[in-house]
Write an enzyme that holds these catalytic residues in place. Structure first.
Site, PDB file in Angstrom:
ATOM      1  N   ASP A   1      -3.300 -13.819  -2.646  1.00  0.00           N
ATOM      2  CA  ASP A   1      -3.757 -13.829  -3.537  1.00  0.00           C
ATOM      3  C   ASP A   1      -4.277 -15.262  -4.252  1.00  0.00           C
ATOM      4  OD1 ASP A   1      -1.338 -15.681  -3.515  1.00  0.00           O
ATOM      5  OD2 ASP A   1      -0.838 -14.499  -5.507  1.00  0.00           O
TER       6      ASP A   1
ATOM      7  N   ASP B   1       0.480  -3.106  -4.873  1.00  0.00           N
ATOM      8  CA  ASP B   1       1.462  -3.909  -4.453  1.00  0.00           C
ATOM      9  C   ASP B   1       2.723  -4.528  -5.483  1.00  0.00           C
ATOM     10  OD1 ASP B   1       1.113  -7.242  -5.880  1.00  0.00           O
ATOM     11  OD2 ASP B   1      -0.714  -6.265  -5.940  1.00  0.00           O
TER      12      ASP B   1
ATOM     13  N   CYS C   1      14.181   7.123   8.989  1.00  0.00           N
ATOM     14  CA  CYS C   1      13.625   4.907   8.946  1.00  0.00           C
ATOM     15  C   CYS C   1      14.864   5.053  10.143  1.00  0.00           C
ATOM     16  CB  CYS C   1      13.577   5.067   7.949  1.00  0.00           C
ATOM     17  SG  CYS C   1      15.404   4.893   7.186  1.00  0.00           S
TER      18      CYS C   1
END
Length: 372
Positions: A89, A281, A321
């Site tokens: 950003d 995000d 996972c």
């Protein structure tokens, strides 16, 4: 190279679409969830090789270790040892959110009141602010921000903009929108002098005012940005955010990716992906993990609850996972949280990030089947 965006399938049911973004460091399948690595690291996670796109905060890296220091080491990819796409950003988001509260906090009605001492002065040239580390006076202008992102070498960069809270008065709100677009034009001009492999997204502001959102869309459409980002105040809750996103995406051309800045919780993703959002995000999954909230196909699990004290089942029977395949049980993870063992947040973060990637994979499949 600048990014290349390809729409692979446009849903017949909504504005949702499946696509891919090609960058110098790899391909991002969209819609995509983009976890936030605030200081260049995903909290609680060592291996980020399976994360297609990571979001790093220029402000924090500018404060420490300094973007020039990172540039001297070959850029953020080498510094982090990451051979996959990164987005940064402008630094403005952090400066203004530290003062006013973030967009996500605002939507959850946790925005801070205007008047924080972190911002010293905002004018047409840029913003003066205090470092959160040592109180040192710093200055950020469009050119300084873009140069910092050049130093970092991220694949996707963001022009400097001003983030205002929902409660701003109309006069300042309108002047802020105008100043933001001047800043963005200066950012783009500076970027185009030395584009390298980087791409810049134009940020659309306008609060919850449809006419101002239309003006913002016209601005980014009229300039050669590589993608679009929906920023600024999105309202106080999800119900207020949806019409803002809806009207904004309706004005945008379909040839460039659309990112929703600072929003990435599950309800918001499911509610807005059909409006044409390509990426989101958020620090949501890792922050939730550190607080013992486990995301699962059976619904969220508050692992501290007594109900899991003797539960030897995995966190999610459908999950593959490293946490779930290592047979870390709910009872064991609850114990680790209860005794404040650091491994608790690690196991939980690994799981939550994997879960989010699986959610996005399922969303892409649903779009391909015209179910969204």
């Amino acid at each position: 190279m600048a990014l290349k965006f390809h729409v692979l399938h446009q849903s017949k049911k909504s504005r949702a679409r499946v696509g891919k973004i090609e960058t110098a460091h790899g391909i991002i399948d969209t819609p995509a969830f983009v976890p936030v690595a605030t200081n260049g690291a995903l909290k609680g996670v060592i291996d980020h090789s399976n994360i297609p796109l990571m979001f790093c905060n220029t402000y924090h890296l500018l404060v420490h270790p300094g973007t020039e220091a990172i540039a001297a080491m070959g850029g953020l990819h080498k510094f982090m040892n990451r051979n996959a796409p990164i987005i940064t950003d402008s630094g403005g988001f952090q400066i203004f959110s530290l003062a006013y509260g973030s967009v996500a906090e605002e939507i959850k009605s946790r925005g801070k009141k205007k008047g924080s001492s972190s911002i010293l002065e905002v004018n047409d040239e840029g913003v003066w602010f205090k470092s959160y580390r040592d109180g040192h006076k710093l200055f950020l202008s469009p050119e300084v921000s873009v140069q910092a992102q050049k130093d970092l070498g991220a694949d996707i960069i963001i022009p400097l903009d001003e983030l205002l809270p929902f409660h701003s008065d109309e006069k300042y709100f309108l002047s802020s929108c105008s100043r933001t677009y001047v800043w963005e034009k200066r950012s783009l001009d500076y970027h185009k002098k030395d584009p390298r492999h980087q791409s810049m997204y134009g940020v659309i502001h306008g609060g919850i005012d449809p006419e101002q959102r239309k003006i913002g869309c016209q601005f980014v459409e009229d300039h050669p940005f590589d993608g679009f980002a929906i920023g600024g105040s999105l309202g106080r809750n999800l119900q207020e955010m949806l019409p803002v996103v809806d009207v904004t995406t309706s004005y945008l051309s379909k040839d460039r990716p659309v990112h929703l800045l600072g929003i990435g919780d599950l309800p918001s993703i499911h509610a807005t992906v059909g409006l044409g959002i390509d990426s989101f995000d958020s620090s949501y999954p890792t922050k939730a993990a550190r607080h013992g909230l486990i995301l699962s196909s059976q619904g969220p699990i508050k692992i501290a609850n007594q109900a899991y004290a003797n539960d030897l089942s995995s966190l999610d029977p459908e999950c593959t996972c490293a946490t779930c395949t290592s047979n870390i049980s709910r009872a064991y993870l609850r114990h680790l949280f209860k005794v404040h063992e650091p491994n608790a947040a690690i196991w939980a973060s690994i799981h939550n990030l994997h879960y989010m990637q699986e959610v996005m994979k399922n969303i892409r499949e649903q779009i391909l089947n015209d179910e969204i």
